[in-house]
Design an enzyme around this catalytic site. Sequence first.
Site, PDB file in Angstrom:
ATOM      1  N   ALA A   1     -73.001 -46.729 -41.587  1.00  0.00           N
ATOM      2  CA  ALA A   1     -72.788 -45.965 -40.360  1.00  0.00           C
ATOM      3  C   ALA A   1     -71.358 -46.052 -39.823  1.00  0.00           C
ATOM      4  O   ALA A   1     -70.963 -45.216 -39.004  1.00  0.00           O
ATOM      5  CB  ALA A   1     -73.770 -46.430 -39.280  1.00  0.00           C
TER       6      ALA A   1
ATOM      7  N   HIS B   1     -81.763 -54.640 -41.886  1.00  0.00           N
ATOM      8  CA  HIS B   1     -81.022 -53.708 -41.036  1.00  0.00           C
ATOM      9  C   HIS B   1     -81.945 -53.042 -40.017  1.00  0.00           C
ATOM     10  O   HIS B   1     -83.069 -52.681 -40.367  1.00  0.00           O
ATOM     11  CB  HIS B   1     -80.383 -52.586 -41.877  1.00  0.00           C
ATOM     12  CG  HIS B   1     -79.354 -53.073 -42.833  1.00  0.00           C
ATOM     13  ND1 HIS B   1     -78.077 -53.393 -42.444  1.00  0.00           N
ATOM     14  CD2 HIS B   1     -79.416 -53.304 -44.165  1.00  0.00           C
ATOM     15  CE1 HIS B   1     -77.392 -53.800 -43.498  1.00  0.00           C
ATOM     16  NE2 HIS B   1     -78.186 -53.763 -44.551  1.00  0.00           N
ATOM     17  N   PRO B   2     -81.430 -52.837 -38.817  1.00  0.00           N
ATOM     18  CA  PRO B   2     -82.206 -52.002 -37.883  1.00  0.00           C
ATOM     19  C   PRO B   2     -82.112 -50.543 -38.315  1.00  0.00           C
ATOM     20  O   PRO B   2     -81.159 -50.145 -38.986  1.00  0.00           O
ATOM     21  CB  PRO B   2     -81.506 -52.225 -36.543  1.00  0.00           C
ATOM     22  CG  PRO B   2     -80.124 -52.650 -36.891  1.00  0.00           C
ATOM     23  CD  PRO B   2     -80.203 -53.335 -38.227  1.00  0.00           C
TER      24      PRO B   2
ATOM     25  N   PHE C   1     -84.246 -45.711 -43.697  1.00  0.00           N
ATOM     26  CA  PHE C   1     -83.043 -44.961 -44.048  1.00  0.00           C
ATOM     27  C   PHE C   1     -81.838 -45.879 -43.908  1.00  0.00           C
ATOM     28  O   PHE C   1     -81.586 -46.430 -42.840  1.00  0.00           O
ATOM     29  CB  PHE C   1     -82.914 -43.750 -43.117  1.00  0.00           C
ATOM     30  CG  PHE C   1     -81.614 -43.020 -43.213  1.00  0.00           C
ATOM     31  CD1 PHE C   1     -81.231 -42.386 -44.385  1.00  0.00           C
ATOM     32  CD2 PHE C   1     -80.777 -42.933 -42.112  1.00  0.00           C
ATOM     33  CE1 PHE C   1     -80.032 -41.691 -44.474  1.00  0.00           C
ATOM     34  CE2 PHE C   1     -79.572 -42.238 -42.180  1.00  0.00           C
ATOM     35  CZ  PHE C   1     -79.206 -41.624 -43.363  1.00  0.00           C
TER      36      PHE C   1
END
Length: 168
Positions: free
Chosen positions: A123, A66-67, A119
């Site tokens: 989202a 994940h970015p 983190f």
Amino acid sequence: MTLEHLNQLTAPEAEAEFRKCCGSLAWANAMAASRPFENEEELFDKADEISSSLTNDDWLEAFRAHPKIGEKKAATAQTQQEQSWSSQEQSAMHSASTDTVSRLARGNQDYEAKFGFIFIVCASGKSPDEMLAILNDRLSNNGQTEFKAAAQEQQKITRLRLEKLLSR
């Protein structure tokens, strides 16, 4: 893609599709080996069951796919489909104030320095300020508590992506 089509893919093809949903190779391999699925609920139940057996290294591998919140590139290579899904999931970041973007970037750095991984938050449907508040709140966790929280968020993301995979 329909569930029927997913069931008919070769093992390597199915693994590649599952990796788009969760970056853990162990998870994707186990999902591909668990086919055929009779229905979507069985697919989702198996996804949760396999997730509960992942090692910390498997979870870290998934997190690296994940970015960071507010960024576009993940630590590991992503397919175009994964990049598109990440962009959609973080679409609220387009409306973030400069201050919020800056505070998220600092928070991401603090988080990674404290916990050793990025983190992770599901989202979708969250505003940039909500994500910042969640980040700041989770920074007070101890390592074990935070690892569990990150894994739970990864499971939420995986579920959403499985749904997207089947609606493609």
